[in-house]
Design an enzyme around this catalytic site. Structure first.
Site, mmCIF file in Angstrom:
data_model
loop_
_atom_site.group_PDB
_atom_site.id
_atom_site.type_symbol
_atom_site.label_atom_id
_atom_site.label_comp_id
_atom_site.label_asym_id
_atom_site.label_seq_id
_atom_site.Cartn_x
_atom_site.Cartn_y
_atom_site.Cartn_z
ATOM 1 C CG ASP A 103 33.749 45.163 61.017
ATOM 2 O OD1 ASP A 103 33.395 46.301 60.667
ATOM 3 O OD2 ASP A 103 33.299 44.127 60.502
ATOM 4 C CG HIS A 131 44.781 43.705 41.426
ATOM 5 N ND1 HIS A 131 44.735 43.565 40.053
ATOM 6 C CD2 HIS A 131 45.426 42.615 41.888
ATOM 7 C CE1 HIS A 131 45.319 42.423 39.715
ATOM 8 N NE2 HIS A 131 45.755 41.828 40.817
ATOM 9 C CB ALA A 162 43.333 34.631 47.324
ATOM 10 N NE ARG A 185 49.046 42.174 49.284
ATOM 11 C CZ ARG A 185 48.664 41.388 48.275
ATOM 12 N NH1 ARG A 185 49.339 40.288 47.998
ATOM 13 N NH2 ARG A 185 47.607 41.696 47.553
ATOM 14 C CD GLU A 234 43.540 43.288 53.408
ATOM 15 O OE1 GLU A 234 42.983 42.219 53.081
ATOM 16 O OE2 GLU A 234 43.335 44.373 52.817
ATOM 17 C CG LEU A 291 46.562 33.677 50.011
ATOM 18 C CD1 LEU A 291 46.315 32.626 48.928
ATOM 19 C CD2 LEU A 291 45.377 33.707 50.969
ATOM 20 C CD GLU A 331 50.828 36.324 41.173
ATOM 21 O OE1 GLU A 331 50.637 37.290 41.927
ATOM 22 O OE2 GLU A 331 50.238 35.244 41.298
ATOM 23 N N GLY A 350 47.903 33.117 44.074
ATOM 24 C CA GLY A 350 48.598 31.996 44.679
ATOM 25 C C GLY A 350 49.378 32.417 45.902
HETATM 26 C C1 SIN Z 1 46.178 38.405 41.854
HETATM 27 O O1 SIN Z 1 45.878 37.249 41.579
HETATM 28 O O2 SIN Z 1 46.519 39.235 41.037
HETATM 29 C C2 SIN Z 1 46.096 38.821 43.274
HETATM 30 C C3 SIN Z 1 47.169 38.199 44.031
HETATM 31 C C4 SIN Z 1 47.543 39.091 45.162
HETATM 32 O O3 SIN Z 1 46.875 40.077 45.409
HETATM 33 O O4 SIN Z 1 48.563 38.810 45.789
#
Ligand code: SIN
Length: 496
Positions: free
Chosen positions: A203, A224, A42, A363, A352, A369, A110, A45
């Site tokens: 799994d 993404h 990851a 999301r 997840e 996290l 973000e 953050g």
């Molecule tokens: C990213 O750093 O773009 C991923 C972060 C995330 O998926 O929450």
């Protein structure tokens, strides 16, 4: 209680540590090594530290908007209210988040966040910093760790989960437990292009489905927007766009604004679809332009991305780099209540692998996290009061499943291979979905499932799990006829 935690990401390690600290006998089981999985990869953050003008209510609102209104508000409330305490706990366990010269936490912004509220460590190495600290805490504890142990199935007796069956080498081994916590992550390896590591084969979700637990929302797969378009799927963090990088087409135009007024910082599903459409229209990848940030900022703020892009022959401080969307995160999973309880007594799911209700149809960045830390801790607290999830919570119905259509469908033109499944899922159960495409995909997946020989090796069991989840995801996508969040349906004739 004897507690088995399957999986070693932030959710599983948090649950294990908290359960150990509460006096339970805890064993962590992983098919790989302690410290493997998605968490160490990851970059972005952890959302949840609120600066001036920001608040948990604003974070909750952003989460629900990103989730296209399908998040469970109670779960979101828990996430944003308890997130700060879990981040403080990570600091206490030794995670060193990045701070400015004044000693205050540096907060990143973000996409789809209305404020900068994302803490990070090592610039873009947050997951690795979290994983290292939690692994060290596990090693210093009494928790037993069983590595290279593949989860074959849950052991269910009298309607309750009483343990797990593992494949170790070539031997099946049964372990009994008073409670099992599945923290096995998602299933990014369903797709030809993904940011997920090889082990992300779903799994735990597959085992829960076979055991009869409710699973929901598998049609909601997050893609993404920005993965380096050359070489194995390497993520270019959303934080790079948060710092000001732009997306350009072949005419050097910022095409993301055609799709949404927030342009590059629109919700992920919007940006990913805009990129997919532009890529198809121009016959080649779009580019991410981070040159305005300057070489020293890029190297300091994003050291991992700086190193890997250079290793792959790109100088992103001087030239825009080619990017493509890739499967990143599964919003759906094993249905849980606010404490990680599933619909099977004795079984919990976190991270997840779980459908906690936080993410809805899409999301919000850097909430994963956070979710792992918050709900991992809650599951550990709830262990002593384990029971089936309360139906009064209004949990979604069991994943709808179409019966096998053995007699109707022609034999598959293509033989099964994992790569063929991944390509099929990418093409037909991916970013842009049509009724015809989903139907074709489901038929092929079902005939592959029917013909699959009984699995023996770990890889064969993973294939069987992927096929089970592919069938469930394609069925769910077919059943959800409207477009919402990451699930986008379009008429068959329009195409990309
Ligand atoms: C990213 O750093 O773009 C991923 C972060 C995330 O998926 O929450």
């Amino acid at each position: 209680m004897n507690v088995i935690v399957v999986g070693t990401g932030i959710a599983g390690l948090t649950a294990a540590l908290r359960a150990d600290e509460a006096g339970h006998d805890v064993m962590i089981v992983t098919k790989g090594l302690l410290g493997g999985g998605c968490t160490p990869l990851a970059q972005g953050g952890i959302a949840g530290v609120y600066g001036e003008g920001d608040s948990p209510a604003s974070h909750a609102e952003d989460t629900i908007i990103a989730g296209a209104g399908l998040s469970d508000p109670a779960a979101v409330e828990v996430l944003v209210r308890e997130g700060g305490a879990r981040i403080a706990e990570l600091v206490a366990r030794g995670v060193v988040f990045d701070r400015g010269p004044d000693g205050r936490l540096l907060l990143g912004r973000e996409a789809a966040h209305s404020h900068a509220r994302v803490v990070h460590a090592g610039g873009d190495a947050t997951g690795a910093a979290v994983s290292d600290a939690l692994v060290a805490a596990v090693r210093a504890s009494a928790i037993q760790v069983r590595e290279h142990a593949f989860l074959l199935d849950l052991i269910v007796l009298d309607g309750a989960v009483r343990g797990i069956r593992l494949l170790e080498g070539t031997a099946a081994v049964d372990l009994s437990a008073d409670a099992v916590i599945l923290a096995t992550g998602g299933a990014g390896r369903l797709y030809a292009h993904t940011t997920n590591p090889e082990g992300a084969t779903g799994d735990g979700i597959a085992a829960a489905l076979r055991a009869g637990a409710d699973v929901a929302d598998l049609e909601f797969v997050q893609f993404h927007p920005t993965v380096l378009a050359e070489g194995p799927g390497f993520l270019i963090s959303e934080a790079v766009r948060g710092e000001g990088a732009t997306l350009l087409d072949d005419d050097d135009r910022r095409f993301a604004f055609d799709a949404h007024p927030d342009g590059e910082l629109a919700p992920r599903d919007v940006v990913s679809r805009a990129i997919a459409r532009r890529t198809a229209a121009q016959g080649g990848p779009v580019r991410l332009d981070a040159t305005a940030l300057g070489a020293s900022t890029l190297a300091r703020r994003f050291p991992t991305i700086d190193r890997v892009t250079r290793e792959r022959g790109f100088d992103w401080a001087r030239q825009p780099i080619p990017v493509t969307p890739a499967a990143h995160y599964l919003m759906g999973g094993i249905v849980t209540d606010l404490d990680g309880r599933t619909t099977l007594p004795g079984l919990f799911a976190v991270g997840e692998a779980a459908r906690s209700g936080v993410h809805g149809a899409n999301r919000l960045a850097s909430n994963s996290l956070l979710e792992g830390a918050v709900f991992g801790a809650r599951a550990a607290v709830a262990l002593g009061v384990a029971s089936g999830a309360d139906p009064a919570l209004g949990l979604p119905p069991r994943q709808r499943k179409r019966p096998l259509r053995r007699d109707e469908s022609p034999r598959p033109a293509r033989d099964f291979s994992r790569a063929a499944l991944q390509m099929l899922m990418w093409d037909e159960v991916g970013l842009l979905r049509t009724d015809d495409g989903l139907t074709r995909a489901l038929d092929l997946i079902q005939s592959w499932r029917t013909d699959l020989p009984a699995p023996r090796s770990v890889a064969q069991h993973e294939d069987a799990n992927l096929l089970l989840l592919a069938e469930a995801a394609a069925s769910a996508a077919l059943a959800r006829t409207e477009s919402v969040g990451a699930h986008f349906r379009e008429p068959a004739l329009i195409g990309v």
